[in-house]
Design an enzyme around this catalytic site. Sequence first.
Site, PDB file in Angstrom:
ATOM      1  CB  THR A   1     -10.955 -21.135 -63.993  1.00 43.08           C
ATOM      2  OG1 THR A   1     -10.245 -21.807 -63.344  1.00 43.08           O
ATOM      3  CG2 THR A   1     -10.788 -19.731 -63.328  1.00 43.08           C
ATOM      4  CE  LYS A  20     -13.114 -25.206 -64.985  1.00 41.36           C
ATOM      5  NZ  LYS A  20     -12.126 -26.153 -65.376  1.00 41.36           N
ATOM      6  NE  ARG A  47     -13.719 -30.889 -50.289  1.00 39.47           N
ATOM      7  CZ  ARG A  47     -12.753 -29.986 -50.124  1.00 39.47           C
ATOM      8  NH1 ARG A  47     -12.128 -30.177 -48.916  1.00 39.47           N
ATOM      9  NH2 ARG A  47     -12.778 -29.049 -50.869  1.00 39.47           N
ATOM     10  N   GLY A  54      -0.417 -29.055 -68.834  1.00 39.34           N
ATOM     11  CA  GLY A  54      -1.608 -28.218 -68.590  1.00 39.34           C
ATOM     12  C   GLY A  54      -1.788 -27.217 -69.560  1.00 39.34           C
TER      13      GLY A  54
END
Length: 274
Positions: free
Chosen positions: A62, A66, A155, A235
């Site tokens: 996580t 990644k 970003r 989620g």
Amino acid sequence: MLSRRCGVLGDPIAHSLSPTLHRTAYAELGLDWAYDAHRVPAGGLEEFVSGLGPQWRGLSLTMPLKREALALVDRSTDRARLAGAVNTVVLEDDGTRVGDNTDLPGAAAAIRERTSAPLATAVVLGGGATATSTGLALAELGVGSVELLVRDASRAAETVAALRSHPAGIDVRTGSLDAPDALVADIVVSTVPAGAQTSALVERCAAVPVVFEAVYDPWPTPLAASASGRTLVGGLDLLVHQAALQVELFTGRPVAVELLRDAGERALAARNPG
């Protein structure tokens, strides 16, 4: 017989439901396997992996690991390379590290479990690795236009590049999380923390018919709480679909998504009684 070990790595990691889900799956499959959470900060993945013994079989990754993991595997799947991120590492008996990304098919399955509506346009809140995998999943489902809402466009450059590289040739734009205009799309996906979901941002999403909230704890997030009367993909939906795929990659055997969802719901209810 060699006892197998697997685990989830990240920072922070104490909130992760992955140990609950994987332990439930291994018990269902009759496997005496261990699965634990390990706090590994950015830059620490190589040291952790290099210290693993032959009993290790798989890693779930996580944030913030990644993208870091992609450079540490010996072989990666097409979808991991497309996403530029690895959330699953299978450790073969000969020492080979195989990187995969189950977030991408997991997100697609989570969406289609909740809605069969045609999806052509999407807004994604955030620009990190989860935004990449969910954006690519949307492209797999037919979305041809994605707008990434971020606070710093620079970003999100890796995510923009990854989405534009999809074979479908989707249109990708960036916008500001703080802009005042209402959002118009078939689906909105949030990959930002609950604390970043201001009332103004939630209001901007009010007219979007399908809401995909990638966070599962705390629940409900402000965005999820506002989705009454609309289609909501949670989620936990994403987590259980991608976890079922991980279990099969690690063990070679399938496990029911509903079994994992039930375990996850019980664990969340125990964390948040009442």
